[in-house]
Design a protein around this motif. Structure first.
Motif, PDB file in Angstrom:
ATOM      1  N   VAL A 182       7.459 -10.861  15.931  1.00  0.00           N
ATOM      2  CA  VAL A 182       7.899 -11.632  17.087  1.00  0.00           C
ATOM      3  C   VAL A 182       8.668 -10.713  18.018  1.00  0.00           C
ATOM      4  N   LEU A 183       8.232 -10.624  19.260  1.00  0.00           N
ATOM      5  CA  LEU A 183       8.802  -9.687  20.213  1.00  0.00           C
ATOM      6  C   LEU A 183       9.924 -10.327  21.023  1.00  0.00           C
ATOM      7  N   PRO A 184      10.752  -9.511  21.654  1.00  0.00           N
ATOM      8  CA  PRO A 184      11.866 -10.049  22.432  1.00  0.00           C
ATOM      9  C   PRO A 184      11.458 -10.973  23.578  1.00  0.00           C
ATOM     10  N   ASP A 185      10.244 -10.807  24.110  1.00  0.00           N
ATOM     11  CA  ASP A 185       9.827 -11.664  25.216  1.00  0.00           C
ATOM     12  C   ASP A 185       9.321 -13.018  24.750  1.00  0.00           C
ATOM     13  N   GLY A 186       9.446 -13.306  23.456  1.00  0.00           N
ATOM     14  CA  GLY A 186       9.115 -14.621  22.932  1.00  0.00           C
ATOM     15  C   GLY A 186       7.671 -14.802  22.512  1.00  0.00           C
ATOM     16  N   GLU A 187       6.821 -13.829  22.718  1.00  0.00           N
ATOM     17  CA  GLU A 187       5.425 -13.958  22.309  1.00  0.00           C
ATOM     18  C   GLU A 187       5.312 -13.675  20.817  1.00  0.00           C
ATOM     19  N   ASN A 188       4.476 -14.429  20.151  1.00  0.00           N
ATOM     20  CA  ASN A 188       4.324 -14.335  18.707  1.00  0.00           C
ATOM     21  C   ASN A 188       3.088 -13.501  18.378  1.00  0.00           C
ATOM     22  N   ARG A 189       3.197 -12.197  18.545  1.00  0.00           N
ATOM     23  CA  ARG A 189       2.071 -11.315  18.259  1.00  0.00           C
ATOM     24  C   ARG A 189       2.569 -10.117  17.451  1.00  0.00           C
ATOM     25  N   VAL A 190       1.623  -9.327  16.987  1.00  0.00           N
ATOM     26  CA  VAL A 190       1.934  -8.159  16.169  1.00  0.00           C
ATOM     27  C   VAL A 190       1.599  -6.909  16.974  1.00  0.00           C
ATOM     28  N   GLU A 191       2.536  -5.955  16.998  1.00  0.00           N
ATOM     29  CA  GLU A 191       2.320  -4.683  17.683  1.00  0.00           C
ATOM     30  C   GLU A 191       2.703  -3.542  16.769  1.00  0.00           C
ATOM     31  N   GLY A 192       2.033  -2.415  16.958  1.00  0.00           N
ATOM     32  CA  GLY A 192       2.378  -1.183  16.269  1.00  0.00           C
ATOM     33  C   GLY A 192       2.726  -0.127  17.292  1.00  0.00           C
ATOM     34  N   ASP A 193       3.903   0.474  17.184  1.00  0.00           N
ATOM     35  CA  ASP A 193       4.313   1.521  18.114  1.00  0.00           C
ATOM     36  C   ASP A 193       3.589   2.811  17.765  1.00  0.00           C
ATOM     37  N   MET A 194       2.879   3.368  18.752  1.00  0.00           N
ATOM     38  CA  MET A 194       2.081   4.576  18.536  1.00  0.00           C
ATOM     39  C   MET A 194       2.970   5.785  18.295  1.00  0.00           C
ATOM     40  N   SER A 195       2.523   6.653  17.415  1.00  0.00           N
ATOM     41  CA  SER A 195       3.194   7.939  17.249  1.00  0.00           C
ATOM     42  C   SER A 195       2.799   8.833  18.411  1.00  0.00           C
ATOM     43  N   GLY A 196       3.551   9.904  18.581  1.00  0.00           N
ATOM     44  CA  GLY A 196       3.229  10.854  19.652  1.00  0.00           C
ATOM     45  C   GLY A 196       1.858  11.477  19.463  1.00  0.00           C
ATOM     46  N   ALA A 197       1.480  11.726  18.208  1.00  0.00           N
ATOM     47  CA  ALA A 197       0.180  12.341  17.941  1.00  0.00           C
ATOM     48  C   ALA A 197      -0.960  11.418  18.364  1.00  0.00           C
ATOM     49  N   LEU A 198      -0.837  10.125  18.086  1.00  0.00           N
ATOM     50  CA  LEU A 198      -1.884   9.182  18.483  1.00  0.00           C
ATOM     51  C   LEU A 198      -1.950   9.060  19.998  1.00  0.00           C
ATOM     52  N   ARG A 199      -0.800   9.027  20.656  1.00  0.00           N
ATOM     53  CA  ARG A 199      -0.809   8.926  22.121  1.00  0.00           C
ATOM     54  C   ARG A 199      -1.477  10.142  22.745  1.00  0.00           C
ATOM     55  N   ARG A 200      -1.205  11.323  22.200  1.00  0.00           N
ATOM     56  CA  ARG A 200      -1.851  12.525  22.735  1.00  0.00           C
ATOM     57  C   ARG A 200      -3.346  12.524  22.433  1.00  0.00           C
ATOM     58  N   ARG A 201      -3.737  12.077  21.238  1.00  0.00           N
ATOM     59  CA  ARG A 201      -5.147  12.057  20.861  1.00  0.00           C
ATOM     60  C   ARG A 201      -5.943  11.076  21.717  1.00  0.00           C
ATOM     61  N   LEU A 202      -5.356   9.933  22.048  1.00  0.00           N
ATOM     62  CA  LEU A 202      -6.060   8.930  22.843  1.00  0.00           C
ATOM     63  C   LEU A 202      -6.063   9.251  24.332  1.00  0.00           C
TER      64      LEU A 202
END
Length: 192
Positions: free
Chosen positions: A119-139
């Motif tokens: 559950v995120l601070p904006d009240g939406e009930n979803r699931v998120e995964g914070d990307m690592s730096g390596a994934l952000r660079r790869r994508l």
């Protein structure tokens, strides 16, 4: 990394009705987390009811509605109907996680994520995964197709509450993921 085998049934896993949302313990991978069919079906029926209301004699009060509204509502309804028949799933094992959606299958390693949130601070009930730096660079620029620039949005409507799904993902990452912290110390949401 080829982990697209047949999913085990609840009977094969000897699960009770209360355990259906989470297929298997961490000690017996793969673990499967599914999106809720019933919620998608209710959304489908709502959109299809709206489209049929606009085309019925009762919908004459909406005669000023744009003509493209009926096919758009119908298409959204059909999409949610397909999502009810083929729900999205997260398949977790020691190598990482596989995200199966209606139109895609994406494989991730545990090192691709820093953390998981329900559950995120904006009240939406979803699931998120914070990307690592390596994934952000790869994508590269393609990371914006997965969600915000610093996270992957796995969606909502899970059979389990989103906070529980995120907790299972955190437990799996702690068990199978990297032990060293991500060397990239930049802000997760900084624009490149």
């Amino acid at each position: 990394m080829t982990r697209h085998s047949r999913q085990r049934t609840n009977r094969e896993l000897e699960l009770t009705k209360e355990q259906v949302g989470l297929e298997g313990p961490l000690s017996n991978p793969p673990i499967v987390l599914r999106q809720d069919r019933h919620e998608h079906m209710m959304t489908c029926l709502g959109f299809l009811a709206g489209a049929s209301l606009l085309t019925s004699p009762l919908g004459s009060a909406f005669h000023g509605a744009p003509h493209y509204l009926v096919p758009v509502l119908g298409l959204i309804g059909v999409t949610f109907g397909l999502k009810a028949m083929f729900p999205g799933a997260l398949v977790l094992d020691a190598d990482g996680l596989v995200w199966r959606g209606l139109f895609w299958t994406i494989e991730f390693r545990w090192s691709d994520f820093r953390r998981f949130r329900g559950v995120l601070p904006d009240g939406e009930n979803r699931v998120e995964g914070d990307m690592s730096g390596a994934l952000r660079r790869r994508l590269g620029w393609r990371r914006y197709l997965l969600g915000r620039s610093g996270s992957v949005n796995f969606g909502d409507s899970w059979e389990l509450p989103a906070a529980r799904v995120a907790e299972v993902l955190r437990e799996a990452r702690a068990r199978w993921g990297p032990t060293e912290p991500d060397p990239d110390t930049r802000s997760l949401f900084a624009e490149d």
